[in-house]
Design a protein around this motif. Structure first.
Motif, mmCIF file in Angstrom:
data_model
loop_
_atom_site.group_PDB
_atom_site.id
_atom_site.type_symbol
_atom_site.label_atom_id
_atom_site.label_comp_id
_atom_site.label_asym_id
_atom_site.label_seq_id
_atom_site.Cartn_x
_atom_site.Cartn_y
_atom_site.Cartn_z
ATOM 1 N N TYR A 158 0.848 -1.201 0.000
ATOM 2 C CA TYR A 158 0.000 0.000 0.000
ATOM 3 C C TYR A 158 0.879 1.244 0.000
ATOM 4 O O TYR A 158 2.042 1.217 0.422
ATOM 5 C CB TYR A 158 -0.928 0.022 1.224
ATOM 6 N N HIS A 275 -11.206 11.827 -3.385
ATOM 7 C CA HIS A 275 -10.981 10.436 -2.987
ATOM 8 C C HIS A 275 -9.872 10.364 -1.940
ATOM 9 O O HIS A 275 -8.717 10.661 -2.231
ATOM 10 C CB HIS A 275 -10.597 9.580 -4.205
ATOM 11 N N ARG A 277 -9.220 7.470 -0.770
ATOM 12 C CA ARG A 277 -8.639 6.182 -1.163
ATOM 13 C C ARG A 277 -8.852 5.972 -2.651
ATOM 14 O O ARG A 277 -9.931 6.252 -3.178
ATOM 15 C CB ARG A 277 -9.288 5.026 -0.406
ATOM 16 N N HIS A 278 -7.808 5.463 -3.308
ATOM 17 C CA HIS A 278 -7.930 5.062 -4.711
ATOM 18 C C HIS A 278 -7.124 3.779 -4.859
ATOM 19 O O HIS A 278 -5.891 3.802 -4.941
ATOM 20 C CB HIS A 278 -7.390 6.141 -5.643
ATOM 21 N N ARG A 280 -4.943 1.025 -3.974
ATOM 22 C CA ARG A 280 -3.984 0.777 -2.899
ATOM 23 C C ARG A 280 -3.300 2.048 -2.410
ATOM 24 O O ARG A 280 -2.346 1.977 -1.626
ATOM 25 C CB ARG A 280 -2.937 -0.248 -3.354
ATOM 26 N N PHE A 282 -3.632 5.927 -0.587
ATOM 27 C CA PHE A 282 -4.440 6.712 0.346
ATOM 28 C C PHE A 282 -3.874 8.121 0.459
ATOM 29 O O PHE A 282 -2.666 8.334 0.311
ATOM 30 C CB PHE A 282 -4.449 6.059 1.730
ATOM 31 N N LEU A 309 -6.493 5.394 9.939
ATOM 32 C CA LEU A 309 -6.114 4.459 8.880
ATOM 33 C C LEU A 309 -5.202 3.348 9.379
ATOM 34 O O LEU A 309 -5.273 2.214 8.890
ATOM 35 C CB LEU A 309 -5.433 5.218 7.741
ATOM 36 N N LEU A 326 -10.906 -0.960 4.544
ATOM 37 C CA LEU A 326 -10.165 0.255 4.225
ATOM 38 C C LEU A 326 -11.057 1.332 3.615
ATOM 39 O O LEU A 326 -10.717 2.510 3.643
ATOM 40 C CB LEU A 326 -9.005 -0.067 3.281
ATOM 41 N N ASP A 327 -12.207 0.930 3.061
ATOM 42 C CA ASP A 327 -13.130 1.916 2.506
ATOM 43 C C ASP A 327 -13.690 2.829 3.595
ATOM 44 O O ASP A 327 -14.081 3.968 3.312
ATOM 45 C CB ASP A 327 -14.290 1.224 1.785
ATOM 46 N N TYR A 329 -12.167 4.287 5.862
ATOM 47 C CA TYR A 329 -11.286 5.439 6.102
ATOM 48 C C TYR A 329 -11.832 6.682 5.409
ATOM 49 O O TYR A 329 -11.949 7.755 6.016
ATOM 50 C CB TYR A 329 -9.862 5.125 5.627
ATOM 51 N N GLN A 330 -12.168 6.552 4.131
ATOM 52 C CA GLN A 330 -12.718 7.708 3.418
ATOM 53 C C GLN A 330 -14.051 8.139 4.002
ATOM 54 O O GLN A 330 -14.298 9.333 4.188
ATOM 55 C CB GLN A 330 -12.881 7.411 1.928
#
Length: 508
Positions: A158, A275, A277-278, A280, A282, A309, A326-327, A329-330
């Motif tokens: 990541y 975004h 996250r995109h 892998r 952040f 995160l 992980l989604d 986080y956004q």
């Protein structure tokens, strides 16, 4: 195979915090920064209570407090007259163990974080610039350039972009950065002053359209001075010196600038990226959101991005949770960033607005209102909660479930200092845990023992109800100390169902 778990681009407070929390959880990191070392100058000054609460997880809170300065009060001046003194010490004494505004300049803060990271065996790769990166289903491969000009291809599972407002990571993933730039040009200076009264306190002064903020370092008459540059002089900031800025508000403080140790100018932006996250990659800190310095929120927000995160990355990297974790986080941090930008924008507009009516509000109405309102304990506590970020919640997160008493999933756990034990002591550990105030059911105790999740039971006290905690309820706490699940019935089956629904593996 990846050469490390997480590549962190940027070694400011956000990137360093992310590296610290990941390392402490057994995640391998590499931190790169194109600078030659930690910053030598600083714009961020305040460390808020919520940051200090979370710093307990790395045993850093007391070191930061010892190195910083607790601001006793904020003084308001208008047109050369002292209008109000607002005490700041203990404003949040019922809210947090850190009920004050701590001044700790960012450059010193960064050096402390670097030393802490070194103590964990991680060195920052200074003078190492990321030029680009590519991503596939399993890895991110970055092209790095070293000080000697040699380039390196480096692979990680990541990538974390902590590389500031002009983030290359953000540019590479094509994420927008909607918002704008305020027309005012700011200046910031480290100065030695004499004649200021009361000494050792913070001061904000207004004089027509001019304003200045003075913050004390707590040592040898050293202060940070922040103000705006107006008129045609703002068009060529590179040519400005301290002698060129407006001095009406400064003169209104009846102080003498004995020495200017450092001076710089900068523009203030208000933007949030599309975004966080995109794939892998952040975005964190200024790479994801920038706003006015009103309220001292910027650096603290980036630090909380990193802590939010870090535990999720650790769970996914170790195969304990699905990638979909992980989604969140956004979902959690973008909502807060947008609210913060909106709030600081309003405050900034109030401070810098021009015109006769705005001048009357700033110099006459606001100081009077502040002086009267701040005599109310409820008002003092409310303002502390807002500034300290202790009101931040993730109630709308897919990770948040239930309500017990006044506490909902996604809330910060109330600090309860009046009991036989400090209920925040256990939060120094970065792990899942359960709190019960009153008595825990036998099946909950057995469930926690079976799965290796610490159970902390606090003998019931009537003061807990006032704080919003429900008797005998179970509160499941995330590794970042926020409430994941609030179950008024206190059932073990509800705990099991939560982990099952989230796809998160139980520790044992």
């Amino acid at each position: 195979m990846a050469q490390t778990d997480v590549l962190i681009v940027g070694a400011g407070p956000t990137g360093l915090t992310l590296a610290l929390w990941l390392t402490r959880q057994g995640v391998a990191v590499r931190v790169v920064d194109k600078s030659s070392g930690p910053g030598e100058a600083s714009r961020a000054m305040a460390v808020q209570a919520r940051t200090l609460e979370l710093y307990r997880q790395l045993d850093m809170a007391e070191a930061v407090i010892a190195a910083g300065y607790k601001t006793p009060a904020m003084n308001m001046w208008a047109r050369g007259s002292h209008r109000a003194r607002i005490p700041l010490i203990d404003a949040g004494k019922e809210v947090s163990a850190y009920p004050f505004v701590l001044i700790y300049p960012q450059d010193r803060h960064e050096r402390l974080l670097v030393l802490k990271l070194q103590s964990l065996g991680v060195e920052v790769a200074w003078q190492t610039e990321m030029l680009s990166f590519e991503e596939d289903e399993r890895h991110v491969t970055a092209r790095l350039k070293h000080a000697d000009g040699q380039e390196e291809s480096f692979t990680a599972a990541y990538l974390a972009g902590c590389d500031g407002a002009r983030s290359l990571v953000r540019h590479e993933i094509g994420s927008g950065f909607e918002g704008g730039t305020y027309k005012q040009l700011f200046y910031v200076a480290d100065v030695r002053v004499t004649g200021i009264e009361p000494a050792g306190e913070a001061h904000i002064a207004f004089d027509k359209s001019d304003f200045v903020l003075l913050l004390c370092y707590g040592e040898n008459d050293q202060y940070r001075l922040i103000g705006t540059v107006r008129d045609e002089r703002a068009e060529h900031p590179e040519q400005l010196t301290f002698a060129d800025v407006g001095h009406d508000a400064i003169n209104g403080l009846n102080l003498k600038i004995a020495e200017v140790n450092w001076f710089s100018t900068y523009r203030v932006h208000h933007r949030v990226t599309d975004h966080f996250r995109h794939g892998r990659a952040f975005l964190l800190g200024d790479a994801a959101h920038v706003h006015s310095p009103a309220g001292g929120q910027g650096m603290n927000t980036g630090i909380l991005d990193a802590i939010n995160l870090a535990w999720k990355l650790a769970a996914v990297v170790k195969g304990k949770a699905p990638d979909t974790l992980l989604d969140s986080y956004q979902v959690e941090r973008q909502a807060f960033a947008r609210t913060l930008v909106e709030t600081t924008d309003k405050l900034f507009t109030f401070v810098t607005a021009q015109g006769g009516f705005a001048d009357i509000v700033r110099t006459r109405i606001a100081p009077l209102f502040a002086s009267v309102a701040y005599k109310s304990e409820n008002v003092r506590e409310y303002l502390f909660r807002v500034v300290s970020q202790t009101t931040l919640d993730y109630r709308d997160s897919p990770l948040s479930r239930g309500k017990a008493g006044g506490v909902q999933g996604g809330d910060r756990l109330p600090w309860l200092p009046g009991g036989r034990a400090d209920n925040y002591d256990s939060l120094a550990a970065i792990l899942w845990q359960v709190h019960v105030y009153g008595e825990a059911k036998a099946d909950v105790s057995q469930w926690c023992a079976k799965h290796g999740i610490p159970l902390h039971v606090f003998a019931w006290e009537q003061a807990y109800e006032k704080a919003g905690v429900a008797r005998n309820a179970t509160y499941l706490l995330r590794p970042d100390t926020y409430v994941a699940l609030a179950d008024p019935e206190g059932e073990a089956s509800t705990l099991s169902r939560y982990f099952s629904e989230q796809g998160i593996m139980l520790p044992a």
